[in-house]
Write a protein that holds these residues in place. Structure first.
Motif, mmCIF file in Angstrom:
data_model
loop_
_atom_site.group_PDB
_atom_site.id
_atom_site.type_symbol
_atom_site.label_atom_id
_atom_site.label_comp_id
_atom_site.label_asym_id
_atom_site.label_seq_id
_atom_site.Cartn_x
_atom_site.Cartn_y
_atom_site.Cartn_z
ATOM 1 N N ASP A 163 60.223 39.037 46.948
ATOM 2 C CA ASP A 163 61.284 38.143 47.401
ATOM 3 C C ASP A 163 62.131 37.649 46.227
ATOM 4 O O ASP A 163 62.818 36.636 46.328
ATOM 5 N N THR A 164 62.067 38.383 45.104
ATOM 6 C CA THR A 164 62.825 38.098 43.869
ATOM 7 C C THR A 164 62.483 36.730 43.291
ATOM 8 O O THR A 164 63.312 36.117 42.620
ATOM 9 N N ALA A 165 61.275 36.260 43.536
ATOM 10 C CA ALA A 165 60.802 35.025 42.914
ATOM 11 C C ALA A 165 59.297 35.139 42.733
ATOM 12 O O ALA A 165 58.606 35.818 43.498
ATOM 13 N N ILE A 166 58.804 34.494 41.709
ATOM 14 C CA ILE A 166 57.360 34.405 41.509
ATOM 15 C C ILE A 166 56.979 32.953 41.732
ATOM 16 O O ILE A 166 57.353 32.069 40.958
ATOM 17 N N ASP A 167 56.270 32.718 42.824
ATOM 18 C CA ASP A 167 56.028 31.342 43.231
ATOM 19 C C ASP A 167 54.684 31.238 43.944
ATOM 20 O O ASP A 167 53.837 32.132 43.829
ATOM 21 N N PHE A 168 54.524 30.154 44.718
ATOM 22 C CA PHE A 168 53.242 29.898 45.360
ATOM 23 C C PHE A 168 52.875 30.988 46.361
ATOM 24 O O PHE A 168 51.691 31.270 46.565
ATOM 25 N N ALA A 169 53.885 31.607 46.971
ATOM 26 C CA ALA A 169 53.587 32.675 47.931
ATOM 27 C C ALA A 169 52.868 33.833 47.245
ATOM 28 O O ALA A 169 51.947 34.434 47.814
ATOM 29 N N ASP A 170 53.280 34.151 46.016
ATOM 30 C CA ASP A 170 52.611 35.225 45.281
ATOM 31 C C ASP A 170 51.219 34.789 44.844
ATOM 32 O O ASP A 170 50.259 35.567 44.898
ATOM 33 N N TYR A 171 51.115 33.515 44.425
ATOM 34 C CA TYR A 171 49.797 33.001 44.052
ATOM 35 C C TYR A 171 48.842 33.054 45.244
ATOM 36 O O TYR A 171 47.649 33.349 45.085
ATOM 37 N N SER A 172 49.340 32.779 46.442
ATOM 38 C CA SER A 172 48.487 32.803 47.634
ATOM 39 C C SER A 172 47.932 34.194 47.884
ATOM 40 O O SER A 172 46.770 34.357 48.274
ATOM 41 N N ILE A 173 48.775 35.212 47.661
ATOM 42 C CA ILE A 173 48.290 36.589 47.823
ATOM 43 C C ILE A 173 47.189 36.865 46.816
ATOM 44 O O ILE A 173 46.139 37.437 47.147
ATOM 45 N N LEU A 174 47.418 36.448 45.555
ATOM 46 C CA LEU A 174 46.409 36.677 44.531
ATOM 47 C C LEU A 174 45.124 35.915 44.840
ATOM 48 O O LEU A 174 44.021 36.458 44.698
ATOM 49 N N ALA A 175 45.262 34.669 45.303
ATOM 50 C CA ALA A 175 44.076 33.871 45.611
ATOM 51 C C ALA A 175 43.252 34.512 46.716
ATOM 52 O O ALA A 175 42.015 34.471 46.704
ATOM 53 N N GLY A 176 43.939 35.124 47.680
ATOM 54 C CA GLY A 176 43.229 35.769 48.781
ATOM 55 C C GLY A 176 42.458 37.001 48.342
ATOM 56 O O GLY A 176 41.524 37.422 49.029
ATOM 57 N N GLU A 177 42.860 37.599 47.217
ATOM 58 C CA GLU A 177 42.197 38.811 46.728
ATOM 59 C C GLU A 177 41.391 38.553 45.456
ATOM 60 O O GLU A 177 40.935 39.489 44.810
ATOM 61 N N TRP A 178 41.198 37.315 45.112
ATOM 62 C CA TRP A 178 40.604 36.951 43.827
ATOM 63 C C TRP A 178 39.228 37.592 43.639
ATOM 64 O O TRP A 178 38.343 37.497 44.471
ATOM 65 N N LEU A 179 39.097 38.293 42.531
ATOM 66 C CA LEU A 179 37.861 38.952 42.113
ATOM 67 C C LEU A 179 37.369 40.009 43.107
ATOM 68 O O LEU A 179 36.179 40.362 43.107
ATOM 69 N N VAL A 180 38.284 40.514 43.934
ATOM 70 C CA VAL A 180 37.941 41.648 44.797
ATOM 71 C C VAL A 180 38.062 42.934 43.981
ATOM 72 O O VAL A 180 39.052 43.144 43.287
ATOM 73 N N GLU A 181 37.044 43.760 44.060
ATOM 74 C CA GLU A 181 37.059 45.061 43.380
ATOM 75 C C GLU A 181 37.193 46.140 44.443
ATOM 76 O O GLU A 181 36.328 46.264 45.311
ATOM 77 N N ASP A 182 38.270 46.895 44.378
ATOM 78 C CA ASP A 182 38.591 47.857 45.433
ATOM 79 C C ASP A 182 38.334 49.278 44.939
ATOM 80 O O ASP A 182 39.246 50.001 44.572
ATOM 81 N N LEU A 183 37.052 49.662 44.904
ATOM 82 C CA LEU A 183 36.694 51.015 44.497
ATOM 83 C C LEU A 183 36.728 51.939 45.712
ATOM 84 O O LEU A 183 36.599 51.508 46.847
ATOM 85 N N TRP A 184 36.899 53.236 45.447
ATOM 86 C CA TRP A 184 37.046 54.212 46.528
ATOM 87 C C TRP A 184 36.099 55.375 46.314
ATOM 88 O O TRP A 184 35.877 55.781 45.174
ATOM 89 N N PRO A 185 35.548 55.939 47.395
ATOM 90 C CA PRO A 185 35.664 55.491 48.797
ATOM 91 C C PRO A 185 34.652 54.386 49.095
ATOM 92 O O PRO A 185 33.746 54.155 48.330
#
Length: 736
Positions: free
Chosen positions: A714-736
């Motif tokens: 959305d051409t800004a780095i703000d709380f909305a981006d932090y919320s996405i990061l917080a929701g994925e915090w310390l998630v390790e996405d290995l495959w498969p």
């Protein structure tokens, strides 16, 4: 220094730097630990520099010479050649890959030199002459001969003569310890069948071994501990049954003839993270032909196989496939069988990875991999592969998917690599494609970026962590536009290309003028910039812009040697991948136009994406086509030449000469080259500063749209981006 109060300087092996500004008397002691093939094929040296005489202490002479010597401490005429260092001499002191401490005490007033091996006197000399008084710098790590090298640690210089008991205190228990572990301490990619070995201590009669994946357990263990592996007469131990992707710790305590023990250090090593299926290293051109194993399945001669050593990932070999599919059945397939059949379930493996290297001139035939167990229909996996890419890439195939298709992974009997899809792709019979294959391996779950679902994995390591949070924090709530931020930094020139009626108009400084060189140029064109409402200019092939910077040189200099240039640019894919692969950014020489562009982005046969820099150095492949970047150079000729991509240091080039090629005269050209290697380029901002900006200043100029961290675009780095990061915090996405 030791407990007797001597002063000294210690080089601990963490660098290869120098010990400087040290005024030496004529009474000096030098002590160091050295390991490696000291004699016979490798050596190490350090030197003190003098305008008249090379002061060198060498531990090696060229192979074939009878003189392996320590020589020339001071500036006297005596050569001090010690011939007892010959490999055939009974006093030859270094075993292969061993580590010993050598200490020399030098009293030039008395003409005395004493050599110690560990804590014992090894040799003496009574006719030394010369002086240290003019020697103020010792450089540690200088090679006498480029082909000779080994490891030096714990290097010391003392400004007094050490007594033998002082030397013994420095040496300590080192000779009695087990040394030179194999696998080497902190080594990686060790095979699962590795046997541990070491060089025994001087008094060792037997060896007590401790082994575990628990570091503290090994460090604290005794012979009653679960990690105790036993006592052995030989200096080796086979741990057996190692696992993938594990860190192992081990310790060897040396036991002397009286039963006393000398506790050793804790060593560690990592095992490989894969099971190798095929690395092409077993083939050669002397009877082990790769074509005898990897066959042309259809027998039509349309799949040629050849062993190559360039390019390759494995130490020596890869397999080149040269193929065509111009007629029925419209396939080209190479296959190999496994006898006995392979078990692809070992060690929890989940992925089949095939490394490949393409060619930009290929026809882009679809590629597939076939796995079979000999009893069921094969599992055919059509893979998304770009065979145009000239650089090593991975094909990753999920083993669970192959198993779900009915293949018995405990009994894999063959695999195939094929091109085509059974339909007429309109490939000419005179056209041959080329693909290189290397390192076919099985991996446990791993980071495969193309399969990752993490939005906040900015660093692309398949885990959301503090490294990603740093990017969010850096750009959070930046509320100034790029133009405002750059203008506030006080450039001497700023061009924003927002005025469609005058694309050469300056916001700060003089207007630009256009020039044509190397062929027929074209008109500047207004195009969209980085964000909505942002303008940019498209500068076509053979057209360039002339900058009149109005900067004056420093006193005593004829040209401007300190400056910063900033470009916001996007390089069209046609410019990157056409034959014109040098995308010119700046040319300083406006008189002699025969030289190549000075600052550019280069796309060559071994660079999939662009590398930013100069002829003196290039960044990694970081500049993708059709993508906006802020490129910057911060320059102080004679000191540094730093290149930045989106505010991050991409490459630091050795300092250029004052008033040399990379200095500014009256004017300079941007987006120009001497031989039509300046293809179309889009630029939304160009700025010039009359000083070398710091890394922090350059990072502050990056448009928010280009900052890593705008996760929701959305051409800004703000709380909305932090919320996405917080929701994925310390998630390790290995495959498969």
């Amino acid at each position: 220094g030791g407990s007797w109060g001597a002063s000294g300087i210690v080089f601990d092996g963490d660098g290869n730097s120098l010990i400087a500004d040290m005024a030496l008397t004529d009474k000096v002691s030098i002590s160091f630990v050295m390991s490696g093939h000291i004699f016979g094929d490798k050596g190490y040296a350090f030197s003190g520099l003098d305008s008249a005489v090379a002061h060198v202490m060498s531990c090696e002479a060229p192979t074939g010479s009878g003189l392996h010597f320590l020589t020339k401490f001071g500036n006297g005429s005596n050569p001090w050649c010690w011939e007892a260092f010959t490999p055939t001499d009974s006093r030859y002191i270094f075993a292969e890959a061993d580590a010993r401490r050598i200490t020399m005490t030098v009293d030039l007033a008395a003409g005395s030199v004493i050599y110690y091996l560990d804590n014992a006197v090894w040799a003496t000399q009574i006719d030394a002459s010369g002086s240290f008084t003019d020697l103020t710098t010792f450089t540690v790590g200088r090679q006498l001969w480029a082909e000779y090298m080994c490891e030096m640690t714990d290097f010391r210089i003392y400004d007094e003569i050490l007594a033998q008991e002082h030397v013994a205190e420095i040496v300590g228990d080192f000779p009695k310890l087990a040394k030179k572990p194999s696998p080497a301490h902190e080594s990686t990619d060790n095979y699962l069948n590795v046997t541990l070995s070491w060089n025994p201590g001087t008094d060792a009669n037997s060896h007590q071994v401790y082994f575990s994946t628990d570091e503290s357990a090994v460090a604290d263990a005794d012979t009653g501990s679960p990690v105790y592996a036993g006592e052995f007469d030989v200096n080796s131990y086979d741990p057996g049954g190692l696992e993938l992707m594990k860190t192992y710790y081990w310790r060897v305590d040396e036991v002397d003839a009286e039963g006393g023990t000398m506790e050793g250090p804790v060593w560690q090593f990592d095992t490989i993270n894969y099971v190798m299926v095929e690395d092409f290293e077993s083939y050669d051109n002397e009877g082990n032909d790769v074509t005898a194993v990897w066959a042309d399945k259809l027998g039509l001669g349309d799949m040629q196989r050849l062993l190559m050593n360039d390019p390759c990932i494995s130490p020596v070999n890869s397999m080149r496939l040269r193929y065509q599919v111009p007629y029925p059945p419209y396939w080209a397939i190479t296959n190999r069988s496994f006898s006995p059949a392979q078990d692809w379930t070992v060690s929890g493996v989940k992925i089949l990875t095939i490394n490949y290297y393409g060619d930009a001139a290929n026809f882009t035939l679809p590629l597939f991999v076939t796995i079979g167990d000999g009893t069921t229909d094969a599992n055919v996996v059509i893979t998304d592969v770009n065979t145009l890419v000239e650089g090593w890439q991975e094909i990753n195939v999920s083993l669970p998917e192959i198993s779900a298709a009915g293949v018995d992974l405990n009994n894999v009997s063959y695999m195939e690599i094929g091109l085509g899809d059974g339909t007429n792709q309109l490939m000419s019979s005179s056209k041959w494609d080329v693909l290189y294959i290397d390192d076919i391996a099985l991996y446990p779950s791993k980071c495969v970026l193309s399969e990752s679902s993490l939005q906040a994995d900015i660093t692309e390591d398949c885990v959301v962590s503090y490294d990603d949070l740093a990017y969010i924090t850096d750009g959070w709530l930046r509320d100034s536009s790029s133009a405002e931020t750059i203008a506030a930094a006080n450039p001497v020139g700023l061009w924003l290309f927002d005025d469609v009626n005058d694309l050469t108009k300056a916001t700060i400084g003089n207007n630009l003028t256009t020039g044509i060189y190397g062929g027929t140029g074209g008109a500047l064109a207004a195009v969209a910039g980085i964000a909505a409402g942002d303008g940019a200019v498209m500068v076509p092939l053979n057209t360039h812009l002339i900058v009149d910077p109005t900067i004056v040189p420093e006193p005593g200099e004829t040209r401007v040697n300190e400056y910063t240039m900033v470009w916001d640019v996007s390089i069209p894919a046609a410019s990157a991948y056409a034959p014109l692969r040098w995308v010119g950014l700046c040319e300083f020489d406006t008189v002699d136009l025969t030289s190549d562009v000075d600052i550019s982005v280069i796309y060559t046969s071994d660079r999939i994406d662009g590398s930013f820099g100069t002829h003196q150095g290039w960044s990694p492949q970081l500049v993708k086509p059709d993508t906006w970047y802020q490129l910057a150079v911060s320059v102080k000729n004679g000191a540094f030449f730093n290149c930045y991509i989106n505010g991050e240091l991409a490459v630091s080039i050795p300092a250029e000469a004052i008033d040399g090629r990379y200095s500014i005269a009256d004017t300079f050209h941007i987006f120009k080259d001497n031989d039509s290697e300046d293809p179309d380029i889009n630029c939304s901002t160009f700025a010039l500063f009359d000083r070398a900006l710091t890394a922090a200043e350059i990072k502050s100029l990056v448009p928010v749209e280009l900052l890593e961290g705008d996760l929701n675009a959305d051409t800004a780095i703000d709380f909305a981006d932090y919320s996405i990061l917080a929701g994925e915090w310390l998630v390790e996405d290995l495959w498969p």
